[in-house]
Every structure is written in structure tokens, then in C-alpha cells.
Enzyme design. Structure first.
Site, PDB file in Angstrom:
ATOM      1  N   GLU A  56     -14.383  13.120 -11.807  1.00  0.00           N
ATOM      2  CA  GLU A  56     -15.012  14.440 -11.775  1.00  0.00           C
ATOM      3  C   GLU A  56     -15.504  14.805 -10.377  1.00  0.00           C
ATOM      4  OE1 GLU A  56     -15.590  12.069 -13.928  1.00  0.00           O
ATOM      5  OE2 GLU A  56     -15.666  12.844 -15.973  1.00  0.00           O
ATOM      6  N   SER A  82       9.238   5.878   5.742  1.00  0.00           N
ATOM      7  CA  SER A  82       9.180   7.014   4.828  1.00  0.00           C
ATOM      8  C   SER A  82       9.383   8.317   5.583  1.00  0.00           C
ATOM      9  CB  SER A  82       7.834   7.038   4.109  1.00  0.00           C
ATOM     10  OG  SER A  82       6.791   7.062   5.040  1.00  0.00           O
ATOM     11  N   ASP A  97       7.164  -4.701   5.761  1.00  0.00           N
ATOM     12  CA  ASP A  97       5.903  -4.098   6.198  1.00  0.00           C
ATOM     13  C   ASP A  97       4.727  -4.993   5.871  1.00  0.00           C
ATOM     14  OD1 ASP A  97       6.905  -1.677   7.192  1.00  0.00           O
ATOM     15  OD2 ASP A  97       7.077  -0.842   5.180  1.00  0.00           O
ATOM     16  N   GLU A 131      -6.358  -6.859   6.649  1.00  0.00           N
ATOM     17  CA  GLU A 131      -7.382  -6.631   5.629  1.00  0.00           C
ATOM     18  C   GLU A 131      -7.910  -7.915   5.019  1.00  0.00           C
ATOM     19  OE1 GLU A 131      -5.887  -4.065   6.497  1.00  0.00           O
ATOM     20  OE2 GLU A 131      -5.894  -2.446   5.001  1.00  0.00           O
ATOM     21  N   HIS A 144      -0.785  10.681  12.123  1.00  0.00           N
ATOM     22  CA  HIS A 144      -1.907  11.044  11.257  1.00  0.00           C
ATOM     23  C   HIS A 144      -2.351  12.476  11.491  1.00  0.00           C
ATOM     24  CE1 HIS A 144      -1.751   6.707  11.828  1.00  0.00           C
ATOM     25  NE2 HIS A 144      -2.028   6.656  10.539  1.00  0.00           N
TER      26      HIS A 144
HETATM   27  N1  GLN Z   1       7.495   1.784   5.411  1.00  0.00           N
HETATM   28  C1  GLN Z   1       6.236   2.377   5.098  1.00  0.00           C
HETATM   29  C2  GLN Z   1       6.298   3.875   5.341  1.00  0.00           C
HETATM   30  O1  GLN Z   1       6.920   4.283   6.242  1.00  0.00           O
HETATM   31  C3  GLN Z   1       5.132   1.808   5.923  1.00  0.00           C
HETATM   32  C4  GLN Z   1       3.830   2.494   5.646  1.00  0.00           C
HETATM   33  C5  GLN Z   1       2.620   1.826   6.196  1.00  0.00           C
HETATM   34  O2  GLN Z   1       2.716   1.016   7.068  1.00  0.00           O
HETATM   35  N2  GLN Z   1       1.447   2.162   5.717  1.00  0.00           N
HETATM   36  O3  GLN Z   1       5.689   4.638   4.646  1.00  0.00           O
END
Ligand code: GLN
Ligand code: ZN
Length: 748
Positions: free
Chosen positions: A14, A425, A591, A597, A686
Site C-alpha cells: 500500500e 540486456s 554475471d 554483497e 543509470h
Molecule cells: N546481463 C545483465 C544485464 O545486462 C547484467 C545486469 C547486472 O549486472 N545487473 O541486464
């Protein structure tokens, strides 16, 4: 009993909806605040059997940001704003003013807004948020406990925005912080505040000598304080805290078992102990017998009436409730415990600890024992084949050294120096999302779905050929998420329908759940990769998510060490690489976006993590033939502290996120004599900005100052899925144009 916070996004997200509607100007501030108030009320109602309800764990965006706002730690660029406009501008930027940075909260996937501190801050204290929530809770008849980020954690996570340093700023920040706390002391006869100081688990820092003075002063305001740490043990800080006038300490006994060595100090000082025993970060039903045995150990040293059972950290990191899961296998569902269920576990643990087994708790206790016993022996979890493969598994390394492999690869693959490529991507358009969703809901058949995906791949390949990229990708149109896509095809994973966890602001993620031994019944990516490769004479890179990243972005079973789970994942990825290779795919990218993390918070534990994470990556990548080129990608720019590990991963090519730092952060690769190939991102994906040819040309020149052109690849700094085609097309064209110019320069 004690919880350190409750998830605030809402059972049906929500808060997310209310925020996004407010930001889109579709609803008013009053409407947003009303949703927030109702959520608080509801969330407190679940805590009604606890001695206190938590106040100020709620936030419209983030608790660190709330504290910055309350202290008046406002970056100058936002000085002309106020109220919610100011608050959200700091979080999200406004006009030309960029938002404050966001970064991960310790080793979780929750992001906080980083405070920007400097010498000339004005510190205008505004405690209204806490006061209001406190009074709301009181009006509803609850006893509130205020949750607040501690001064040392706040300072430790802040960044300096001028040329001063934290030592210089400390006295002023401390004064402001204490003023805020003092203003809260009027709320009630006895105000209780739980200070969150997770920074203490990282061990000693130069502000430790101030811990005593700060917490003693707070006690001087007549406030009862609990200082809580989590995610690891905090014995260094405990030594100091027991000598202060605080009321109690909260310690994590799940991720910080070493805290057990501090019990005597706590007992000798007569402090209360808030024992974090219910896991606030993972989603498995607690094994109450094992919790009771830890409590037995604790109560041998600390008097029972000073022990309070609690969650290990805020429940912010787990989903709301499993009540809304209607599709999951019922046995697996019975093993799970989300935030609401965890409060019930806490109540049961408390009752067993205080009163032993009684008429009223017996049934629930037996049920808990049963669930744990069934889970332990369930054939859903144990897969003999997987276990056998693991037991005969040895550390792996590629058969030939990089210097020999690269000769073969260069010959086989024939790409030029400064080879151009992308990270995987391409834009996830609304049409594409709709296509996948319709298929998932059964609204379209497999054929129409696959035709849609094929069309996308065709367009994507055609575009890449047209602009002249050297190594192509299929664009990942079939993937909703880089972990979920793989998890859905492996055994040992389940997915919740509604297990959302806040990542930042209104953004939530639904982590996959690894409940059992992991295996890969069928190839996961070969079909689309082969299809894409069949469309072009150029090389199309196969695209996989690495084992460490899959692990770090999932809820992982707690009955097996993480490294063992990771090994199982690494075998699945190894098998996939092998299948791709057999299908004629010559470059495969693995990847490891989330490799960092998983780093432990305490220095002394890092080596162990690095060792097995590295080993897992290599188990996967070492099935590649010498002539198959392995790429990896990491969403980081800072490699100074992990460069040795990166080197040892021995990927033929690594692409990284250095676009925003010129060539500064690349220098470490040169410094250590890194010899494998590197693709430093040349522009920041980004942002929607389209970089010009000139700018890209200069950026590449900067890279060439550090590494020779034979060692460099040219690519954007991450995947393009969040961008629009209108941005991607010109950006990549410009990138290629810039490379052409550079190549021409090099010939001259
Ligand atoms: N191969 C993924 C993409 O291009 C890698 C994304 C990532 O590193 N967060 O979306
Ligand atoms: Zn990335």
C-alpha cells in the site's frame, strides 16, 4: 519480548502505491499521510502482545533520511525547499539537483540515503515525526518504544561533502543529535529508545572513545536506552557499553554467535540483555528447541529476569506475512515464517522460556517441533544425486593459462582491439513486459509468446549489426529478472506470490527462496542463445547469472552452509556453460553483479568468503574450453580491496562499472599488473542522458592512459534494460563512432 522494527511497505504494498501516486501528482499529501497512518496503526496491532510497539521504524522513504531531516542535515542545494518536498527531493533529486547517494545497509539488500555532512551545517532540529508517531501509538493505548539510528552508525555511514573530516564534524553533530534526544525526553515520564548501532559489529573505530560520554549523556536526560547491534557480533563495543548508564544491550545471536563470549560482562554490569534469537533476515520457521538451548546457555550466566527474547534485527528485511501465499507447495509453505509469523514465534519462545511447556503453549510447541523434524528429513530437500556430485567435487581451474587461452580465442573469435559490446540486456519495453505477463497468466499461448520473443531478438540483433558492434547479445527479452529467470528453471527453488521486501523507497524485490538441493533438469538459456546466434555471422555472447550472485540475491536455506548451497549452484551454471559451448556459443558471460554483497562485515571473516565464492565461480567457468571466452560483469567500480580476488577469478574479460569515475578507479588494474582483458564502462546507463561522441572519445582516451588498447573492451557500464530505445540507440551509435575515431588515431 522485543522486535527491532516491522516492515512498513504494507501487506499489499500500500505504501508503494500511495507514494507513487503522490509522486505522479495523482493524490495529495494528505492522502499519502493518511495511508501511512493507517499502516502504522495496523502494524502496531500485530505487536499488541509485546510489551512495546515500535515507533519510528516507519518511514515514507528511509530511516537514515528521516534522521537527516530531523537533524537538519540538509545539503545546501536543497536549502530553498521544505516539508515533504524537501524530504523527497533529497531522496529522488529535483530539477537539476541530484538526489543524495544511496547505498546498501550493511550486507543487506536494503538501500539507505547517505547523509551528506559538512562543517557549515545549520542543524535545525525537528522531532515532529517521532513525536507524532509516539502520540499516535499512545492514543491507541500502546506503550511505545522509539527506534532510532544511533549517532555512531549515522556518522559512520555519512559522507563528507566539503574538505573537512568526521573528527571535526563530530562535536557539532553530537550536539545536534543530543538536542534531538533531549527534546524527546518530554514525551512521557519514561521514554524508551532503542538505538540501532550496527556499525559496532565492524569492530573498533576511532570514535569508540566517545561511546561512553554520548550514551551517559542520553541516560542523563532520564531516557531508558537500549543499544542494539546486529548482523554480526559486537564484543568490542559491548565492553564499553556495559560501563555506560544504558539500560540494556540488544545482541544478535544468529549472525553474531561470538556475542556469547560477552555474557559475563553483561551479567556483571547488571544490564538487560535483548537476545536476538528469531532471525530477522531469513524466512525459515525457527527451531524453537535450538533457541531454547541457546537461552539455557545464556541464562547460566545472565539472570533470567534480565533476558528478553527478540528478533535479531528489524523485520524490515523479510516479507509481511505468508497468509497471502495461495499457490506455494503447502509443505514448503509450512517451513516459512515471515514478519507476522515471526512475532508469533517470539511469543511462543517467550512463553516456553518463562514457563516451560504448559497447557496453553503445548500444541504450538509440538507443531513447531514437528515442522522442523519434517523439514529435516523431507525428500523435497535432499537430492542424492546432487549430494554425490558435491562430495566428489574438487577445486577447478581452467586447463590453460590466460596467456595461452587468449591466443586461441583471438584466433577463433577474430575481434579487433577495443572490441565493442554491451552487458546483455536491451530495453524492457512496456510491450515486452505485457507479453511476458500475458503468457504467465495464460492469456496467450506458447507460440504467440515465443513469436514475440523471437521478434524482439531479431530486431535486437539487426540493430546491433547495423551499428557495427563487434560482439552481440540476444537482449534478454525472456528474462524478468536475472536471478528469478534461472531460479524458476532449477529444482530446489520456490517463488512467493507476495514475498516483497523493500529495497529502497517504493522499490521492492521478491527474492527467490532456495529451500532444497539445487539442480538443473534442463538447459536454461541454450534455446534463445542459439536462436540469436543463428541470425548473425557475428559472435553472440551467451548470458548467465553467476552462482554467487544467485545466492546473494535469494533467501537461502539455513540448514546447509551458504558455501555448500553456492557449490550446488555453481554446478548448475557449469552444466549450462557446457551445453552452451556444445551448441556453438563461443563467448559466455557469467554475471556476478552481486559478488560484493556477500562480503562479511568483519575483516577476519572476509578471507573465508572470498575463498569459497571464488572457488564457486571457478567451478562454473572452468568447464569452458580454452578457446571459449568467459566474460564476467560486476556492478561495481571500486576494486581496490578485492582486486586479488578478481584476478584469481581469471575471467578472460571482465566488464565493470567505472563510467562515473573517469579512469581513476581503473588504475588499480594497472597497478597490480592485471593481465586479462577489461571492459570499463564508458558511459553511465543509470541516467537517461545520451553521451556525445566527443565525450566518449575523451573517455576512451582516458582509459588508454591506463591500459593498452589490446587489453581493453568498450561497452556501457551495465545492462540496458532500464533504458528506452530512444536513449540506447544514439548512445551506442556514438560509442561506436568514438571507437572508430580512436582506432583511426592509433593507426596514424
Ligand atoms: N546481463 C545483465 C544485464 O545486462 C547484467 C545486469 C547486472 O549486472 N545487473 O541486464
Ligand atoms: Zn551491472
Amino acid at each position: 519480548m522485543n522486535i527491532l522494527g516491522f516492515p512498513r511497505i504494507g501487506e499489499k504494498r500500500e505504501l508503494k502505491k500511495a507514494l507513487e501516486s503522490f509522486w505522479a501528482k495523482k493524490s495529495s499529501e494528505a492522502e499519502l499521510l493518511d495511508v501511512a497512518k493507517k499502516l502504522r496503526k495496523l502494524h502496531w496491532s500485530y505487536q499488541k502482545n509485546l510489551p512495546f510497539v515500535v515507533v519510528n521504524d516507519f518511514s515514507l522513504y528511509d530511516n537514515m533520511l528521516d534522521l537527516s531531516y530531523m537533524l537538519g542535515v540538509i545539503p545546501e542545494r536543497f536549502n530553498n525547499l521544505k516539508g515533504l518536498e524537501l524530504y523527497f527531493a533529497m531522496a529522488r533529486g529535483n530539477g537539476n539537483n541530484i538526489a543524495c547517494e544511496m547505498t546498501k545497509w550493511f550486507n543487506t539488500n536494503y538501500h539507505f540515503v547517505v547523509p551528506e555532512i559538512s562543517k557549515n551545517l545549520k542543524y535545525i532540529i525537528n522531532a515532529e515525526k517521532i513525536t507524532q508517531e509516539y502520540n499516535e501509538a499512545k492514543t491507541l493505548g500502546y506503550s511505545p518504544k522509539i527506534s532510532l539510528i544511533g549517532l555512531f552508525t549515522y556518522l559512520g555511514l555519512a559522507k563528507i561533502s566539503d574538505n573537512s573530516n568526521k573528527e571535526e564534524i563530530f562535536p557539532y553533530l553530537k550536539k545536534a543529535y543530543l538536542e534531538l534526544i533531549q527534546s524527546l525526553s518530554n514525551l512521557n515520564d519514561e521514554v524508551i529508545i532503542e538505538f540501532h548501532e550496527p556499525i559496532f559489529v565492524k569492530g573498533y573505530n576511532s570514535f569508540f572513545p566517545h561511546i561512553k560520554e554520548v550514551y551517559d549523556e542520553i541516560a542523563g536526560f532520564g531516557i531508558k536506552s537500549i543499544v542494539s547491534t546486529y548482523f554480526e557480533a559486537s564484543n568490542e563495543a559491548t565492553k564499553i557499553l556495559v560501563k555506560t548508564k544504558i539500560d540494556g544491550l540488544g545482541l544478535d545471536f544468529i549472525y553474531g554467535e561470538n556475542n556469547l563470549t560477552s555474557l559475563k560482562l553483561i551479567a556483571d554490569a547488571g544490564k538487560k540483555l535483548y537476545a536476538g534469537l528469531i532471525d530477522g533476515r531469513n524466512i525459515w520457521v525457527a527451531n524453537l528447541d535450538s533457541k531454547l538451548s541457546i537461552l539455557d546457555r545464556i541464562s547460566l550466566i545472565v539472570p533470567k529476569d534480565l533476558i528478553y527474547v527478540g528478533t535479531s534485527c528489524s523485520l524490515l528485511h523479510v516479507p509481511f506475512s505468508k497468509d497471502s501465499e495461495t499457490k506455494m507447495d503447502s509443505e514448503i509453505l509450512s517451513w516459512l515464517s515471515f514478519a507476522r509469523e515471526k512475532i508469533h514465534e517470539l511469543e511462543l519462545l517467550e512463553s516456553l522460556f518463562r514457563n516451560g511447556v504448559t497447557e496453553s503453549n503445548k500444541e504450538k510447541y509440538t507443531k513447531n517441533q514437528e515442522i522442523n523434524a519434517i523439514r529435516k528429513s523431507s525428500n523435497k530437500i535432499h537430492d542424492a544425486n546432487v549430494q554425490q556430485r558435491i562430495s566428489s567435487l574438487r577445486a577447478q581451474t581452467r586447463k590453460e593459462a590466460f596467456k595461452d587461452r587468449i591466443k586461441l580465442q583471438r584466433k577463433e573469435l577474430g575481434y579487433p582491439n577495443l572490441a565493442t559490446t554491451t552487458i546483455g540486456s536491451f530495453p524492457q519495453t512496456p510491450e515486452l513486459r505485457a507479453l511476458r505477463q500475458k503468457y504467465k497468466k495464460g492469456e496467450i499461448d506458447t507460440q504467440s509468446y515465443e513469436n514475440g520473443i523471437k521478434d524482439y531478438i531479431r530486431d535486437c540483433i539487426a540493430f546491433q549489426e547495423e551499428i557495427g558492434l563487434d560482439v552481440l547479445v540476444h537482449g534478454e527479452p525472456e528474462r524478468n529478472d536475472m536471478v528469478e529467470y534461472f531460479g524458476e528453471q532449477m529444482k530446489g527453488f520456490v517463488f512467493s506470490q507476495n514475498g516483497w521486501v523493500q529495497s529502497y523507497g517504493s522499490r521492492c524485490v521478491k527474492p527467490p527462496i532456495i529451500y532444497g538441493d539445487v539442480s538443473r533438469p534442463n538447459a536454461m538459456t541454450v534455446r534463445w542463445s542459439s536462436f540469436a546466434q543463428s541470425l548473425s555471422k557475428k559472435i553472440v555472447k551467451g548470458m548467465l547469472t553467476g552462482p554467487v550472485t544467485i545466492l546473494n540475491w535469494s533467501f537461502v536455506r539455513d540448514d546447509l552452509p551458504r558455501n555448500d548451497v553456492c557449490k550446488q549452484l555453481s554446478l548448475c551454471i557449469a552444466d549450462e556453460i557446457s551445453d552452451l559451448q556444445d551448441a556453438g556459443i563461443k563467448i559466455i558471460q557469467v554475471d556476478e553483479a552481486a559478488f560484493k554483497e556477500g562480503y562479511p562485515l568483519r575483516e577476519e571473516n572476509i578471507r573465508e568468503y572470498e575463498t569459497w565464492a571464488l572457488e564457486c565461480f571457478k567451478i562454473s567457468s572452468s568447464v569452458a574450453n580454452p578457446s571459449t571466452q568467459i566474460h564476467t560483469h560486476m556492478c561495481y567500480s571500486e576494486f581496490n580491496d578485492i582486486i586479488k580476488t578478481i584476478e584469481a577469478m581469471d575471467a578472460d574479460v571482465i566488464s565493470i562499472e567505472t563510467a562515473r569515475s573517469g579512469n581513476e578507479l581503473l588504475k588499480i588494474f594497472k597497478k597490480v599488473g592485471y593481465s586479462n582483458e577489461v571492459g570499463p564502462g564508458v558511459y553511465d546507463i543509470h541516467s537517461p542522458r545520451i553521451p556525445s561522441v566527443d565525450e566518449l572519445y575523451k573517455q576512451i582516451q582516458l582509459l588508454l592512459e591506463v591500459l593498452p588498447n589490446e587489453q581493453l573492451w568498450i561497452n556501457p557500464d551495465c545492462g540496458l534494460k532500464t533504458r528506452k530505445w530512444e536513449e540506447v540507440k544514439p548512445s551506442l551509435k556514438n560509442m561506436i563512432e568514438a571507437v572508430k575515431r580512436i582506432r583511426a588515431d592509433l593507426i596514424k
